[in-house]
Design a protein around this motif. Structure first.
Motif, PDB file in Angstrom:
ATOM      1  N   CYS A  32       0.811  -1.209   0.000  1.00  0.00           N
ATOM      2  CA  CYS A  32       0.000   0.000   0.000  1.00  0.00           C
ATOM      3  C   CYS A  32       0.847   1.263   0.000  1.00  0.00           C
ATOM      4  CB  CYS A  32      -0.880   0.085   1.222  1.00  0.00           C
ATOM      5  SG  CYS A  32      -1.833  -1.345   1.555  1.00  0.00           S
ATOM      6  N   GLY A  33       0.564   2.204  -0.862  1.00  0.00           N
ATOM      7  CA  GLY A  33       1.216   3.491  -0.820  1.00  0.00           C
ATOM      8  C   GLY A  33       0.562   4.353   0.234  1.00  0.00           C
ATOM      9  N   VAL A  34       1.379   4.940   1.129  1.00  0.00           N
ATOM     10  CA  VAL A  34       0.832   5.762   2.210  1.00  0.00           C
ATOM     11  C   VAL A  34       1.156   7.217   1.899  1.00  0.00           C
ATOM     12  CG1 VAL A  34       0.870   6.207   4.670  1.00  0.00           C
ATOM     13  CG2 VAL A  34       1.207   3.885   3.818  1.00  0.00           C
ATOM     14  N   VAL A  35       0.148   8.040   1.809  1.00  0.00           N
ATOM     15  CA  VAL A  35       0.340   9.433   1.414  1.00  0.00           C
ATOM     16  C   VAL A  35       0.174  10.329   2.626  1.00  0.00           C
ATOM     17  CG1 VAL A  35      -0.433  11.262  -0.131  1.00  0.00           C
ATOM     18  CG2 VAL A  35      -0.617   8.867  -0.843  1.00  0.00           C
ATOM     19  N   ALA A  36       1.194  11.130   2.912  1.00  0.00           N
ATOM     20  CA  ALA A  36       1.099  12.087   4.019  1.00  0.00           C
ATOM     21  C   ALA A  36       0.121  13.193   3.636  1.00  0.00           C
ATOM     22  CB  ALA A  36       2.473  12.665   4.322  1.00  0.00           C
ATOM     23  N   ALA A  37      -0.480  13.809   4.642  1.00  0.00           N
ATOM     24  CA  ALA A  37      -1.459  14.875   4.380  1.00  0.00           C
ATOM     25  C   ALA A  37      -0.795  16.032   3.650  1.00  0.00           C
ATOM     26  CB  ALA A  37      -2.048  15.352   5.703  1.00  0.00           C
ATOM     27  N   ALA A  38      -1.446  16.527   2.643  1.00  0.00           N
ATOM     28  CA  ALA A  38      -0.903  17.622   1.851  1.00  0.00           C
ATOM     29  C   ALA A  38      -1.333  18.961   2.434  1.00  0.00           C
ATOM     30  CB  ALA A  38      -1.407  17.513   0.414  1.00  0.00           C
ATOM     31  N   PRO A  39      -0.420  19.927   2.457  1.00  0.00           N
ATOM     32  CA  PRO A  39      -0.805  21.251   2.943  1.00  0.00           C
ATOM     33  C   PRO A  39      -1.756  21.918   1.950  1.00  0.00           C
ATOM     34  CG  PRO A  39       1.420  21.282   2.045  1.00  0.00           C
ATOM     35  CD  PRO A  39       0.986  19.853   2.055  1.00  0.00           C
ATOM     36  N   PRO A  40      -2.519  22.901   2.408  1.00  0.00           N
ATOM     37  CA  PRO A  40      -3.470  23.582   1.526  1.00  0.00           C
ATOM     38  C   PRO A  40      -2.776  24.135   0.287  1.00  0.00           C
ATOM     39  CG  PRO A  40      -3.833  24.217   3.809  1.00  0.00           C
ATOM     40  CD  PRO A  40      -2.565  23.425   3.777  1.00  0.00           C
ATOM     41  N   GLY A  41      -3.368  23.919  -0.883  1.00  0.00           N
ATOM     42  CA  GLY A  41      -2.829  24.468  -2.127  1.00  0.00           C
ATOM     43  C   GLY A  41      -1.757  23.627  -2.764  1.00  0.00           C
ATOM     44  N   ALA A  42      -1.356  22.495  -2.138  1.00  0.00           N
ATOM     45  CA  ALA A  42      -0.294  21.671  -2.706  1.00  0.00           C
ATOM     46  C   ALA A  42      -0.818  20.928  -3.931  1.00  0.00           C
ATOM     47  CB  ALA A  42       0.210  20.674  -1.670  1.00  0.00           C
ATOM     48  N   ARG A 101       2.417  23.015 -13.429  1.00  0.00           N
ATOM     49  CA  ARG A 101       3.840  23.350 -13.384  1.00  0.00           C
ATOM     50  C   ARG A 101       4.676  22.084 -13.250  1.00  0.00           C
ATOM     51  NH1 ARG A 101       3.686  28.083  -8.744  1.00  0.00           N
ATOM     52  NH2 ARG A 101       2.217  29.506  -9.799  1.00  0.00           N
ATOM     53  N   PRO A 102       5.940  22.142 -13.686  1.00  0.00           N
ATOM     54  CA  PRO A 102       6.829  20.995 -13.489  1.00  0.00           C
ATOM     55  C   PRO A 102       6.989  20.699 -11.994  1.00  0.00           C
ATOM     56  CG  PRO A 102       7.763  22.528 -15.080  1.00  0.00           C
ATOM     57  CD  PRO A 102       6.573  23.224 -14.443  1.00  0.00           C
ATOM     58  N   LEU A 103       7.199  19.451 -11.665  1.00  0.00           N
ATOM     59  CA  LEU A 103       7.322  19.014 -10.268  1.00  0.00           C
ATOM     60  C   LEU A 103       8.628  18.250 -10.091  1.00  0.00           C
ATOM     61  CD1 LEU A 103       5.804  18.645  -7.479  1.00  0.00           C
ATOM     62  CD2 LEU A 103       5.102  16.398  -8.376  1.00  0.00           C
ATOM     63  N   THR A 104       9.438  18.686  -9.132  1.00  0.00           N
ATOM     64  CA  THR A 104      10.689  17.985  -8.834  1.00  0.00           C
ATOM     65  C   THR A 104      10.484  17.083  -7.620  1.00  0.00           C
ATOM     66  OG1 THR A 104      12.039  19.773  -9.738  1.00  0.00           O
ATOM     67  CG2 THR A 104      13.113  18.249  -8.205  1.00  0.00           C
ATOM     68  N   VAL A 105      10.731  15.809  -7.806  1.00  0.00           N
ATOM     69  CA  VAL A 105      10.473  14.797  -6.775  1.00  0.00           C
ATOM     70  C   VAL A 105      11.795  14.172  -6.348  1.00  0.00           C
ATOM     71  CG1 VAL A 105       9.234  12.675  -6.214  1.00  0.00           C
ATOM     72  CG2 VAL A 105       8.225  14.332  -7.797  1.00  0.00           C
ATOM     73  N   SER A 116       9.140  12.494  -2.251  1.00  0.00           N
ATOM     74  CA  SER A 116       8.748  13.732  -1.568  1.00  0.00           C
ATOM     75  C   SER A 116       8.887  14.920  -2.515  1.00  0.00           C
ATOM     76  CB  SER A 116       9.596  13.950  -0.305  1.00  0.00           C
ATOM     77  OG  SER A 116      10.969  13.995  -0.628  1.00  0.00           O
ATOM     78  N   ALA A 117       7.883  15.809  -2.455  1.00  0.00           N
ATOM     79  CA  ALA A 117       7.881  17.024  -3.274  1.00  0.00           C
ATOM     80  C   ALA A 117       6.751  17.923  -2.798  1.00  0.00           C
ATOM     81  CB  ALA A 117       7.693  16.687  -4.754  1.00  0.00           C
ATOM     82  N   ALA A 118       6.960  19.199  -2.907  1.00  0.00           N
ATOM     83  CA  ALA A 118       5.924  20.205  -2.617  1.00  0.00           C
ATOM     84  C   ALA A 118       5.309  20.007  -1.239  1.00  0.00           C
ATOM     85  CB  ALA A 118       4.842  20.157  -3.694  1.00  0.00           C
ATOM     86  N   GLY A 119       6.147  19.664  -0.260  1.00  0.00           N
ATOM     87  CA  GLY A 119       5.668  19.533   1.108  1.00  0.00           C
ATOM     88  C   GLY A 119       4.932  18.242   1.406  1.00  0.00           C
ATOM     89  N   ARG A 120       4.944  17.278   0.488  1.00  0.00           N
ATOM     90  CA  ARG A 120       4.274  16.009   0.704  1.00  0.00           C
ATOM     91  C   ARG A 120       5.279  14.867   0.602  1.00  0.00           C
ATOM     92  NH1 ARG A 120       0.360  14.747  -3.554  1.00  0.00           N
ATOM     93  NH2 ARG A 120      -0.394  13.175  -2.077  1.00  0.00           N
ATOM     94  N   GLU A 121       4.920  13.755   1.222  1.00  0.00           N
ATOM     95  CA  GLU A 121       5.721  12.542   1.076  1.00  0.00           C
ATOM     96  C   GLU A 121       4.785  11.366   0.829  1.00  0.00           C
ATOM     97  OE1 GLU A 121       7.712  10.119   4.352  1.00  0.00           O
ATOM     98  OE2 GLU A 121       9.454  11.102   3.423  1.00  0.00           O
ATOM     99  N   VAL A 122       5.099  10.558  -0.163  1.00  0.00           N
ATOM    100  CA  VAL A 122       4.349   9.345  -0.461  1.00  0.00           C
ATOM    101  C   VAL A 122       5.266   8.157  -0.167  1.00  0.00           C
ATOM    102  CG1 VAL A 122       3.191   7.984  -2.252  1.00  0.00           C
ATOM    103  CG2 VAL A 122       2.952  10.480  -2.217  1.00  0.00           C
ATOM    104  N   ARG A 123       4.753   7.215   0.605  1.00  0.00           N
ATOM    105  CA  ARG A 123       5.525   6.018   0.959  1.00  0.00           C
ATOM    106  C   ARG A 123       4.895   4.805   0.288  1.00  0.00           C
ATOM    107  NH1 ARG A 123       4.802   8.791   5.698  1.00  0.00           N
ATOM    108  NH2 ARG A 123       3.282   7.272   6.513  1.00  0.00           N
TER     109      ARG A 123
END
Length: 264
Positions: free
Chosen positions: A8-18, A54-58, A106-113
């Motif tokens: 299972c991929g676990v997604v951390a809560a994203a901040p507003p606007g992410a 926009r481009p996203l750097t991960v 991890s990118a834009a204040g989020r982390e996916v495991r």
């Protein structure tokens, strides 16, 4: 090389606007499953999707397993999915069975495991030995070494028994030890003996066991002779010797007196 399937991929809560980007094993699988023998390199692919404008750097990393990526950092263009290959090295000493690891993005204040489930193939052999048993006659401490001689992780148990000249002086039933041993791993431990005998010759036996493994026993000989015990023993011997001397003197003293009173 081996096939993959995933956890299972676990997604951390994203901040507003992410940006609502995602990362998962290729083909939309919920987790990554890799299987192969010890010493192999297993491969899979992580898909990173950027639905934003926009481009996203991960940034990519691994935990709990030796994970390597084609690139540690990947920039995903807007509204694009990037498939990033990664490899898991199964070390030669990794025992057969199931193991876990994690791929993290991890990118834009989020982390996916994304969890990794790694299945190492090969025969299961449980073998445990107890070695190098010694006894500290000053403190009674028992020192020994446990060795995992098999190919599986072991949870050892230990029983202790000591027999002296007049019978059993220590009988500690089997109990679980607070450790696990990987294949080939050794652990040197000390077993306390708070009240060892003051004056005795003992044989100490340590018996180690683990689920699926045959019990192993090792022993050591020790002679205890503390100062107070030796002093007490010497006093008893002197008392016994002195009493015998007094008796001999009394017996000897009666003979001359009887002779003096006899008629020539």
């Amino acid at each position: 090389m081996a096939a993959a399937t995933a956890l299972c991929g676990v997604v951390a809560a994203a901040p507003p606007g992410a940006q609502a980007w995602t990362a998962a094993p290729a083909a939309g699988r919920p987790y990554a499953y890799l299987e192969g023998p010890a010493g192999s390199v297993l491969q899979d692919t992580l898909s990173v999707t950027n639905p934003g404008a926009r481009p996203l750097t991960v940034r990519l990393s691994g935990r709990g397993a030796p994970v390597s990526f084609a690139a540690r950092t990947v920039t995903v263009p807007a509204r694009t999915r990037a498939d990033v290959p990664f490899a898991v090295t199964v070390t030669a000493d990794l025992p057969p069975g199931e193991h876990r690891g994690t791929v993290r993005a991890s990118a834009a204040g989020r982390e996916v495991r994304v969890d990794l489930r790694i299945r190492v193939s090969g025969p299961h052999l449980a073998a445990l030995t107890v070695e190098d048993v010694s006894v500290d006659t000053g403190t009674g401490a028992l020192r020994y070494t446990l060795v995992n001689r098999g190919s599986t992780v072991l949870a050892p148990r230990l029983a202790v028994r000591a027999d002296g000249l007049l019978g059993t002086v220590l009988d500690r039933p089997e109990r679980a030890l607070p450790l696990t041993l990987r294949p080939g791993e050794r652990a040197t431990r000390t077993e306390t003996w708070p009240d060892p005998p003051a004056l005795d010759s003992v044989t100490v036996r340590l018996t180690a066991a683990a689920p699926g493994a045959a019990s192993a026993t090792a022993r050591a000989e020790a002679s205890f002779a503390s100062g107070p015990a030796l002093t007490g023993a010497a006093g008893l011997l002197l008392a016994a010797g002195g009493g015998g001397y007094a008796v001999r003197r009394r017996v000897g003293s009666r003979t001359p007196r009887a002779s003096a009173g006899a008629t020539p």
